[in-house]
Design an enzyme around this catalytic site. Structure first.
Site, PDB file in Angstrom:
ATOM      1  N   GLN A 195       0.837  -1.196   0.000  1.00 38.17           N
ATOM      2  CA  GLN A 195       0.000   0.000   0.000  1.00 38.17           C
ATOM      3  C   GLN A 195       0.876   1.252   0.000  1.00 38.17           C
ATOM      4  OE1 GLN A 195      -2.463  -1.966   3.435  1.00 38.17           O
ATOM      5  NE2 GLN A 195      -3.434   0.000   3.016  1.00 38.17           N
TER       6      GLN A 195
ATOM      7  N   PHE B 274      -5.978  -4.354   3.185  1.00 36.57           N
ATOM      8  CA  PHE B 274      -6.756  -4.088   4.400  1.00 36.57           C
ATOM      9  C   PHE B 274      -5.929  -3.466   5.525  1.00 36.57           C
ATOM     10  CE2 PHE B 274      -8.631  -7.834   2.236  1.00 36.57           C
ATOM     11  CZ  PHE B 274      -9.759  -7.201   1.745  1.00 36.57           C
TER      12      PHE B 274
ATOM     13  N   GLU C  12       0.330  -1.687   4.719  1.00 39.62           N
ATOM     14  CA  GLU C  12       0.647  -0.262   4.857  1.00 39.62           C
ATOM     15  C   GLU C  12       2.088  -0.112   5.315  1.00 39.62           C
ATOM     16  OE1 GLU C  12      -2.106   2.232   7.042  1.00 39.62           O
ATOM     17  OE2 GLU C  12      -0.599   3.798   7.329  1.00 39.62           O
TER      18      GLU C  12
ATOM     19  N   ARG D 226      -6.282   6.895  16.858  1.00 40.83           N
ATOM     20  CA  ARG D 226      -7.558   6.784  16.142  1.00 40.83           C
ATOM     21  C   ARG D 226      -8.598   6.063  17.008  1.00 40.83           C
ATOM     22  NH1 ARG D 226      -9.821   7.741  11.079  1.00 40.83           N
ATOM     23  NH2 ARG D 226      -7.916   8.628  10.253  1.00 40.83           N
TER      24      ARG D 226
ATOM     25  N   ARG E 245      -8.115  -2.049   8.524  1.00 37.68           N
ATOM     26  CA  ARG E 245      -9.370  -1.348   8.205  1.00 37.68           C
ATOM     27  C   ARG E 245     -10.075  -0.794   9.451  1.00 37.68           C
ATOM     28  NH1 ARG E 245     -13.133  -4.097   3.579  1.00 37.68           N
ATOM     29  NH2 ARG E 245     -13.926  -2.176   2.665  1.00 37.68           N
TER      30      ARG E 245
ATOM     31  N   THR F 222      -4.423  11.057  10.745  1.00 38.40           N
ATOM     32  CA  THR F 222      -4.362  11.910  11.940  1.00 38.40           C
ATOM     33  C   THR F 222      -2.973  12.523  12.112  1.00 38.40           C
ATOM     34  OG1 THR F 222      -3.889  10.018  13.341  1.00 38.40           O
ATOM     35  CG2 THR F 222      -6.200  10.636  13.062  1.00 38.40           C
TER      36      THR F 222
ATOM     37  N   GLU G  18     -13.090   2.431   4.935  1.00 39.74           N
ATOM     38  CA  GLU G  18     -13.109   1.846   6.272  1.00 39.74           C
ATOM     39  C   GLU G  18     -14.438   1.945   7.025  1.00 39.74           C
ATOM     40  OE1 GLU G  18      -9.521   4.284   6.960  1.00 39.74           O
ATOM     41  OE2 GLU G  18      -8.881   2.604   8.209  1.00 39.74           O
TER      42      GLU G  18
HETATM   43  N1  MTE Z   1     -11.180  -3.037  -0.273  1.00 47.89           N
HETATM   44  C1  MTE Z   1     -10.597  -4.093  -0.860  1.00 47.89           C
HETATM   45  N2  MTE Z   1     -11.271  -4.770  -1.799  1.00 47.89           N
HETATM   46  N3  MTE Z   1      -9.341  -4.512  -0.508  1.00 47.89           N
HETATM   47  C2  MTE Z   1      -8.625  -3.856   0.469  1.00 47.89           C
HETATM   48  O1  MTE Z   1      -7.487  -4.232   0.767  1.00 47.89           O
HETATM   49  N4  MTE Z   1      -8.591  -2.010   2.117  1.00 47.89           N
HETATM   50  C3  MTE Z   1      -9.403  -1.111   2.950  1.00 47.89           C
HETATM   51  C4  MTE Z   1     -10.417  -0.358   2.103  1.00 47.89           C
HETATM   52  N5  MTE Z   1     -11.121  -1.261   1.233  1.00 47.89           N
HETATM   53  C5  MTE Z   1      -9.230  -2.729   1.121  1.00 47.89           C
HETATM   54  C6  MTE Z   1     -10.514  -2.343   0.678  1.00 47.89           C
HETATM   55  C7  MTE Z   1      -8.621  -0.146   3.702  1.00 47.89           C
HETATM   56  S1  MTE Z   1      -7.904  -0.632   5.138  1.00 47.89           S
HETATM   57  C8  MTE Z   1      -8.489   1.146   3.299  1.00 47.89           C
HETATM   58  S2  MTE Z   1      -7.679   2.293   4.230  1.00 47.89           S
HETATM   59  C9  MTE Z   1      -9.047   1.617   2.028  1.00 47.89           C
HETATM   60  O2  MTE Z   1      -9.711   0.578   1.315  1.00 47.89           O
HETATM   61  C10 MTE Z   1      -7.914   2.173   1.185  1.00 47.89           C
HETATM   62  O3  MTE Z   1      -8.316   2.579  -0.061  1.00 47.89           O
HETATM   63  P1  MTE Z   1      -9.032   3.978  -0.348  1.00 47.89           P
HETATM   64  O4  MTE Z   1      -8.317   5.006   0.463  1.00 47.89           O
HETATM   65  O5  MTE Z   1      -8.830   4.161  -1.802  1.00 47.89           O
HETATM   66  O6  MTE Z   1     -10.451   3.820   0.042  1.00 47.89           O
HETATM   67  N1  HPA Z   2      -5.111   5.977   9.216  1.00 51.15           N
HETATM   68  C1  HPA Z   2      -4.580   4.993   8.479  1.00 51.15           C
HETATM   69  N2  HPA Z   2      -3.300   4.846   8.290  1.00 51.15           N
HETATM   70  C2  HPA Z   2      -2.490   5.708   8.886  1.00 51.15           C
HETATM   71  C3  HPA Z   2      -2.968   6.745   9.675  1.00 51.15           C
HETATM   72  C4  HPA Z   2      -4.352   6.895   9.849  1.00 51.15           C
HETATM   73  O1  HPA Z   2      -4.863   7.799  10.534  1.00 51.15           O
HETATM   74  N3  HPA Z   2      -1.916   7.430  10.135  1.00 51.15           N
HETATM   75  C5  HPA Z   2      -0.824   6.795   9.638  1.00 51.15           C
HETATM   76  N4  HPA Z   2      -1.169   5.766   8.880  1.00 51.15           N
HETATM   77 MO1  MOS Z   3      -6.371   1.217   5.952  1.00 50.63          MO
HETATM   78  S1  MOS Z   3      -6.204   0.330   7.800  1.00 50.63           S
HETATM   79  O1  MOS Z   3      -6.030   2.791   6.614  1.00 50.63           O
HETATM   80  O2  MOS Z   3      -4.925   0.699   5.258  1.00 50.63           O
END
Ligand code: MTE
Ligand code: HPA
Ligand code: MOS
Length: 806
Positions: free
Chosen positions: A203, A234, A238, A316, A348, A479, A750
């Site tokens: 990620q 998910f 990260e 968070r 997530r 954050t 999320e």
């Molecule tokens: N959806 C799918 N299909 N696969 C994933 O790994 N990760 C989730 C969410 N939805 C995820 C998902 C998480 S933890 C986050 S932070 C967001 O997608 C990240 O993508 P976005 O910021 O584009 O929504």
């Molecule tokens: N959310 C998700 N990922 C992060 C954050 C947050 O607030 N801060 C640092 N990584």
């Molecule tokens: Mo989502 S836990 O912020 O990668």
């Protein structure tokens, strides 16, 4: 002139890789053609949770056929320590190990089988040391990962003294394995002049780049990290993709050959961190109508063996202890502790679900005491003025110093009176929960079904049904304010086709599909004319992780900026070709349009622009304005805005086995003006089910020595299609445009996970149907936990019957 509107925004769309996903042609790291001479790299983990590494010998392993090298900490040319916030994680273990699965060695070989044989033949000796395995042990040992975080307001003791109901207790929420379909994987390919190209399932390509540069002791410009796509992440990729990528980089640098590191499911589950288990102690005071007067919480996150992202995850958690409810008087203290387990990480919700679970437990218990409907007690506590319910009486009792202001300059007392100030002093300007609440109750026929269920339960001795309710308010932004920035690079070729690069990564959430739509809208081209490229650090530098649900918020703005720049450069040319003024030109559907139905195809425009020497590429950049948080003071505006949603969940349980089934779910969710509704609905469904998995079926079990026993799908149960509700109605809140976001949309990744807490609310209702009194239901709500709760309720029913007979 008529509006030319052929924008893909707000229309149904298919995920850009959907066909590839279902036919198998979508490529993941492990599907890429293997370069000549490629070696496999197998990380070897510690078998003990805590110990001294007293000997490491590789001679026997190296003598095996196909084993090419074995690397230890001493073989790292640069820094051996990595980590996203502090560099406290040895890439390869030094003299001590701090968790089972902590990587001690990297075996390089011609095949995975050769590496596995090599790993078995390694001679590693450990002197075991006592390990800290629980939050309680860590608290007792004072084993903290970061300074505590505190928020406070008003007079807690005074408010508790006035309370009609006090609810106090402890809550434990468990961990959760990410169980992405694609496990951690990186392919590292050495290039000329000490350069390195990595294809990584991450990620956070920039963090992988940084970790590799530091481990190899080279500059960041020598490393390129590309992400084809991820098979789910998910949060698990990260920060925690970096280590395995850096191991691949180390292997490639050491041997001069390409190296692929890919983890089997068991290794992945053993070596990588999970959702943080949280433990909390809480005490709440409510008035006779179920309104919160005061809340005191000690919130503790089990961080595992290294810092990783734990301080931010704890934060968070603290930011979501209020969920969508106004808490007048409060004191929250948060701690992240160090234990000898795999280092827990983003998942997530990022601590938000664990924080919310606490206040939901408080409200559920208070409702059971007061005999209130689970939706009604929540409604009475929402942020915002609610004149029919909230008399002035509990407001004036929040002692706030005169002249106190928020970081945005607003008067604290008036915000408290209006019930719209969070515990961290961010204003909640227009809480959408009251509206969502009313609409959802009407949509799902709440009152009638409650009555039907009560009647059904009265007739059914062993099966009971319950209808639960769960609202969500979730703060959007990293954050850590600095991380709220993004970039894009848009290239238009002379045939009009477009390559779109942006800093976000695709993990299945549909970010690329959304970014293609934003780009097509902005340039006025068709989505077929735009190709989203693999994310790469040589296209967009210094990116943040695709996380915090803000991928489309941040990158969408950057894509928009880049496209607008190109469009405006060609606008005068289009006007000239159309014989009109620049302001009269509209770009839509693959053409520039002028008055009188005249138009010029985008492809012709691009070609002419090239011949006229107009630059057809641009970089875009965005940084979220007006956010900041002071952790020491516990005050600020960490979030750009809040996302909202609510779920009504119906379950049926068996009082004989504790098994449950979710029969119906109704969700109304606020995604602002949806960029792509089909993608958003998919995120809501998936997020909800993942939340349900965390709260019901998924249970991590360790042996007394801290070794994970549930490291595969046979012992760790994620929800399957059969666990999905038979009736699953998901609707998007209408007329929900959000200020100052990309086309009025809101983040969606999320927040819906937390709607899964609705299943706990529903289960409690069903359990309560077995007998009087407050329900005691542990999380995860496995059949065992449900059965225990039912037995307690039934015993209470027997006691009551006996009392009545006397
Ligand atoms: N959806 C799918 N299909 N696969 C994933 O790994 N990760 C989730 C969410 N939805 C995820 C998902 C998480 S933890 C986050 S932070 C967001 O997608 C990240 O993508 P976005 O910021 O584009 O929504
Ligand atoms: N959310 C998700 N990922 C992060 C954050 C947050 O607030 N801060 C640092 N990584
Ligand atoms: Mo989502 S836990 O912020 O990668």
């Amino acid at each position: 002139m008529t509006e030319v509107s052929q924008s893909p925004l707000g229309r149904p769309a298919v995920h850009e890789s959907a066909l590839g996903h279902v036919t198998g042609s979508a490529r993941y790291v492990d599907d890429l053609p293997e370069p000549a001479g490629m070696l496999h790299g197998l990380p070897v983990g510690s078998p003990v949770a805590r110990g001294r590494l007293v000997a490491r010998r590789a001679e026997r392993a190296l003598a095996l056929p196909g084993v090419r090298a074995v690397l230890f900490a001493a073989d790292v040319p640069g820094h051996n320590r990595i980590g996203p916030i502090v560099h406290d994680e040895p890439l390869l273990a030094e003299d001590e190990v701090f968790a089972e699965g902590q990587v001690v060695a990297l075996v390089l070989g011609d095949s995975v089988a050769a590496c596995r044989a090599g790993a078995k033949a390694l001679e590693l000796e450990f002197e075991e040391m006592p390990a800290i395995l629980t939050v309680a042990e860590a608290l007792e040992a004072g084993s903290l990962l970061a300074p505590p975080h505190e928020m406070r307001r008003g007079d807690v003791a005074g408010a508790m003294a006035r309370a009609a109901v006090i609810v106090a207790g402890e809550l434990h929420t468990g961990g959760q394995d990410h169980f992405y379909l694609e496990t951690q994987a990186t392919l590292a390919i050495p290039g000329e002049n000490d350069t390195l190209h990595l294809e990584s399932s991450t990620q956070h390509p920039t963090e992988v780049q940084v970790a590799c540069a530091e481990v190899l002791g080279c500059a960041r410009n020598q490393i390129v990290v590309a992400v084809p796509r991820m098979g789910g992440a998910f949060g698990g990729k990260e920060s925690q993709a970096s280590q395995f990528a850096a191991l691949a980089a180390l292997g490639a640098r050491h041997t001069g050959q390409p190296v692929k590191v890919w983890l089997s499911r068991d290794l992945d589950m053993t070596m990588t961190g999970k959702r943080h288990p949280f433990w909390s102690r809480y005490r709440a005071g409510l008035d006779a109508r179920g309104r919160l007067l005061a809340l005191e919480v000690e919130l503790v996150a089990d961080g595992g063996w290294s810092v990783d992202l734990s301080p931010a995850i704890l934060d968070r958690g603290m930011f979501h202890l209020d969920n969508g409810y106004f808490v007048p008087n409060l004191r929250f203290v948060g701690k992240a502790v160090r234990t000898n387990k795999a280092s827990n990480t983003a998942f997530r919700g990022f601590g938000g679900p664990q924080g919310m679970a606490v206040i939901e437990e408080v409200l559920s218990r208070a409702a059971e005491r007061l005999g209130l409907d689970p939706a009604e007690i929540r409604r009475r506590n929402y942020y915002g003025d609610c004149p029919d319910e909230h008399g002035p009486e509990n407001m004036v009792d929040v002692p706030v110093p005169d002249g106190d202001q928020t970081s945005a300059g607003a008067d604290v007392i008036s915000l408290v009176r209006a019930r719209c100030l969070t515990p961290y002093y961010q204003e909640v300007p227009h809480c959408r929960l009251p509206r969502i609440h009313a609409e959802l109750l009407a949509r799902c026929d709440w009152e009638a079904r409650r009555a039907e269920i009560a009647a059904w339960n009265a007739r059914s001795p062993w099966q009971k049904r319950g209808l639960g309710f769960m609202p969500v308010k979730f703060g959007i932004s990293f954050t850590n304010t600095m991380l709220n920035q993004a970039g894009a690079l848009v290239l238009v070729y002379a045939d009009g086709s477009v390559q779109l690069n942006h800093g976000g990564t695709e993990m299945g959430q549909g970010l690329h599909t959304k970014m293609v739509a934003v780009c097509a809208h902005e340039l006025g081209v068709t989505t077929a004319q735009v190709r989203c490229m693999a994310t790469a650090t040589d296209k967009v530098p210094n990116t943040s992780a695709t996380a915090a649900s803000s991928g489309s918020d941040l990158n969408g703005m950057a894509v928009q900026a880049a496209c607008a720049e190109i469009r405006e450069r060609v606008r005068p040319l289009a006007a000239e070709l159309l014989g009109t003024t620049p302001e009269a030109v509209q770009f839509a559907g693959g053409a520039a349009h002028g008055p009188g139905g005249r138009s010029v195809p985008w492809s012709d425009l691009a070609k002419t622009a090239w011949m006229r020497r107009i630059s057809l590429s641009a970089a875009g950049y965005y940084a979220t304005p007006n956010i900041a948080y002071d952790r020491t003071a516990g005050r600020g505006k960490p979030f750009h805005y809040f996302a909202y949603g609510a779920a009504a969940v119906e379950v049926e349980i068996s009082g004989l086995t504790g098994e449950h089934r979710i029969s119906r779910v109704d969700i109304l969710h606020d995604v602002g003006s949806s960029l792509l509704p089909t993608i958003d609905v998919g995120q809501i469904e998936g997020g909800f089910i993942q939340g349900v998995g965390w709260l019901t079926g998924e249970e991590l079990v360790w042996d007394p020595k801290g070794r994970l026993l549930t490291h595969g799908p046979s012992t760790y149960k994620i929800p399957a299609i059969g666990d999905c509700p038979a009736i699953f109605n998901v609707a998007l809140l209408e007329r929900a445009e959000q200020d100052s976001t990309i086309h009025g949309s809101k983040a969606v990744g999320e927040p819906p996970l937390m709607l899964g807490l609705g299943v706990v609310s529903a289960l409690r209702q069903a359990i309560a149907a077995f007998g009087p009194g407050e329900v005691e239901l542990g999380i995860p709500c496995t059949p065992e936990a449900i059965l225990r709760a039912v037995v307690k309720q039934r015993a209470a029913a027997v006691t009551r019957a006996a009392d009545a007979a006397e």
